[in-house]
Design an enzyme around this catalytic site. Structure first.
Site, PDB file in Angstrom:
ATOM      1  N   GLY A 149      14.567  13.315  24.721  1.00  0.00           N
ATOM      2  CA  GLY A 149      15.936  12.914  24.385  1.00  0.00           C
ATOM      3  C   GLY A 149      16.970  13.889  24.914  1.00  0.00           C
ATOM      4  O   GLY A 149      17.002  14.206  26.101  1.00  0.00           O
ATOM      5  N   GLY A 164      13.427  -5.574  26.982  1.00  0.00           N
ATOM      6  CA  GLY A 164      11.973  -5.463  27.143  1.00  0.00           C
ATOM      7  C   GLY A 164      11.712  -4.218  27.975  1.00  0.00           C
ATOM      8  O   GLY A 164      12.389  -3.995  28.982  1.00  0.00           O
ATOM      9  N   ASP A 214      13.356   3.872  29.338  1.00  0.00           N
ATOM     10  CA  ASP A 214      13.052   2.915  30.419  1.00  0.00           C
ATOM     11  C   ASP A 214      13.837   3.273  31.683  1.00  0.00           C
ATOM     12  O   ASP A 214      13.316   3.161  32.798  1.00  0.00           O
ATOM     13  CB  ASP A 214      13.399   1.486  29.976  1.00  0.00           C
ATOM     14  CG  ASP A 214      12.640   1.080  28.731  1.00  0.00           C
ATOM     15  OD1 ASP A 214      11.508   1.563  28.537  1.00  0.00           O
ATOM     16  OD2 ASP A 214      13.179   0.288  27.933  1.00  0.00           O
ATOM     17  N   GLY A 240      23.964  -1.160  25.721  1.00  0.00           N
ATOM     18  CA  GLY A 240      23.005  -2.063  26.365  1.00  0.00           C
ATOM     19  C   GLY A 240      22.004  -1.324  27.244  1.00  0.00           C
ATOM     20  O   GLY A 240      21.963  -0.080  27.266  1.00  0.00           O
ATOM     21  N   ASN A 262       7.276   9.662  24.887  1.00  0.00           N
ATOM     22  CA  ASN A 262       8.362  10.477  24.329  1.00  0.00           C
ATOM     23  C   ASN A 262       7.729  11.336  23.236  1.00  0.00           C
ATOM     24  O   ASN A 262       6.522  11.252  22.968  1.00  0.00           O
ATOM     25  CB  ASN A 262       9.549   9.618  23.855  1.00  0.00           C
ATOM     26  CG  ASN A 262       9.203   8.730  22.672  1.00  0.00           C
ATOM     27  OD1 ASN A 262       8.223   8.951  21.961  1.00  0.00           O
ATOM     28  ND2 ASN A 262       9.999   7.715  22.450  1.00  0.00           N
ATOM     29  N   ASP A 309      24.744   4.515  23.079  1.00  0.00           N
ATOM     30  CA  ASP A 309      23.606   3.632  22.788  1.00  0.00           C
ATOM     31  C   ASP A 309      22.388   4.174  23.547  1.00  0.00           C
ATOM     32  O   ASP A 309      22.352   4.142  24.770  1.00  0.00           O
ATOM     33  CB  ASP A 309      23.952   2.208  23.261  1.00  0.00           C
ATOM     34  CG  ASP A 309      22.866   1.186  22.931  1.00  0.00           C
ATOM     35  OD1 ASP A 309      21.791   1.596  22.427  1.00  0.00           O
ATOM     36  OD2 ASP A 309      23.086  -0.011  23.189  1.00  0.00           O
ATOM     37  N   SER A 365      22.661   6.339  31.375  1.00  0.00           N
ATOM     38  CA  SER A 365      22.436   5.040  30.726  1.00  0.00           C
ATOM     39  C   SER A 365      22.875   5.019  29.263  1.00  0.00           C
ATOM     40  O   SER A 365      23.203   3.967  28.725  1.00  0.00           O
ATOM     41  CB  SER A 365      20.957   4.633  30.835  1.00  0.00           C
ATOM     42  OG  SER A 365      20.192   5.296  29.839  1.00  0.00           O
TER      43      SER A 365
HETATM   44  O1  RIB Z   1      13.043   0.365  25.255  1.00  0.00           O
HETATM   45  C1  RIB Z   1      14.038  -0.536  24.862  1.00  0.00           C
HETATM   46  C2  RIB Z   1      13.490  -1.920  24.772  1.00  0.00           C
HETATM   47  O2  RIB Z   1      12.505  -1.920  23.762  1.00  0.00           O
HETATM   48  C3  RIB Z   1      14.488  -2.964  24.370  1.00  0.00           C
HETATM   49  O3  RIB Z   1      15.133  -3.571  25.468  1.00  0.00           O
HETATM   50  C4  RIB Z   1      13.671  -3.924  23.534  1.00  0.00           C
HETATM   51  O4  RIB Z   1      13.493  -5.174  24.136  1.00  0.00           O
HETATM   52  C5  RIB Z   1      12.339  -3.232  23.274  1.00  0.00           C
HETATM   53  O5  RIB Z   1      11.347  -3.785  24.002  1.00  0.00           O
END
Ligand code: RIB
Length: 306
Positions: free
Chosen positions: A222, A39, A254, A289, A184, A248, A284
């Site tokens: 990016g 999220g 975030d 993940g 972005n 990944d 990250s």
């Molecule tokens: O920005 C990545 C997030 O976007 C993921 O963790 C997923 O839950 C979506 O909300």
């Protein structure tokens, strides 16, 4: 310590790692599968918290087992319990596929995130008012986002809006009061209504937003780093990328926001916060993940020494 209020989504991410996307009607095996908490809101809150920030996170999770999983993970990452609301029904979830080059595609079922209303946020008004920065994204109702931007203005608390995921009906006149606007490249492109490829095109688009009244526009681009335009900067400032091998890219934006927020409330230095955010977000993407992949303050310090 200066409090960062993050108000946003919590999801359980069902992540499949694949060599390539299947075409219509095709079934393909995955090389790895993980069920993790994600999220955009939660990822940003966890990144800031892992870096040592004092984070008040307001989010809504459901009464299902995913909800329990998220609440327990979040508190484990240092997030205070008080803003973790439980609402009737399912917790937000996503289906994510990550290709070998690290690129991701996401499908989201917003579920409980759609129930994070202005009234729920208002129930934490006294705590929210103590914040040094309010951080918002767009996986919760737009009406709540607008309400909190207005709350920030009334209480003279700076607001950072990450307009992600991109939604076509975001009303620019309602978000120009934000202090920091952090899209972005593709989110900026949707907002401005034209494709953006070159640096010049991105700078031009960011300047258009400044002309509409936004104070600071930060575009994450990016592997090209980030770009910063404000009414005060003469032109654009480009923050160079940190070269890494991406495994990944999910949640890289975030990580950037969480790191920027933590550094900015501590230093009020935008340039320094941007450099730290670019570097943290690059780290990250080197691991699979999101929340689990984000480095703690100590891990980040030692990664930067290498
Ligand atoms: O920005 C990545 C997030 O976007 C993921 O963790 C997923 O839950 C979506 O909300």
């Amino acid at each position: 310590m200066k409090q960062i209020a993050v108000i946003g989504s919590t999801n359980v991410d069902l992540v499949s790692y694949i060599d390539r996307m299947p075409v219509g009607g095709e079934t393909r095996p995955v090389s790895d599968f993980q069920i993790v908490t994600g999220g955009k809101g939660a990822n940003q809150a966890v990144a800031a918290s892992k870096l040592g920030g004092d984070v008040l996170f307001l989010t809504a999770t459901g009464t299902d087992s995913f909800g329990e999983m998220c609440r327990s993970k979040l508190t484990g990452f240092g997030i205070r319990k008080e803003g973790l609301f439980t609402v009737e029904g399912a917790t937000g979830s996503t289906c994510i596929v990550v290709e070998e080059n690290g690129e991701n595609r996401i499908l989201i079922n917003k579920a409980a995130n759609g129930k994070l209303t202005s009234a729920l946020a208002d129930s934490m008004e006294a705590e929210l008012a103590k914040s040094s920065l309010i951080v918002l994204q767009l996986e919760i109702p737009l009406e709540t986002v607008y309400h909190l931007i207005e709350f920030g203005r009334r209480h003279a608390i700076p607001v950072l809006l990450n307009p992600a995921p991109a939604i076509p009906d975001l009303e620019l006149e309602k978000v120009v009061q934000c202090d920091f606007f952090v899209p972005n490249q593709s989110e900026l492109s949707l907002l401005i209504g034209r494709p953006l490829e070159t640096m010049e095109e991105i700078v031009e688009a960011a300047k258009e937003l400044i002309a509409k009244g936004l104070k600071h526009v930060i575009v994450t681009i990016g592997s090209r780093g980030a770009l910063y335009v404000s009414a005060e900067t003469n032109g654009a400032v480009q923050i160079p990328p940190v070269k890494v091998t991406a495994v990944d890219t999910t949640g890289a934006g975030d990580a950037f926001i969480g790191a920027f927020a933590e550094c900015w409330v501590r230093t009020k230095d935008i340039r320094q916060s941007l450099e730290r955010a670019v570097s943290y977000s690059a780290q990250s993407v080197t691991r699979k993940g999101t929340q689990e992949a984000y480095l703690t303050k100590e891990e980040f310090a030692s990664a930067e020494e290498k």
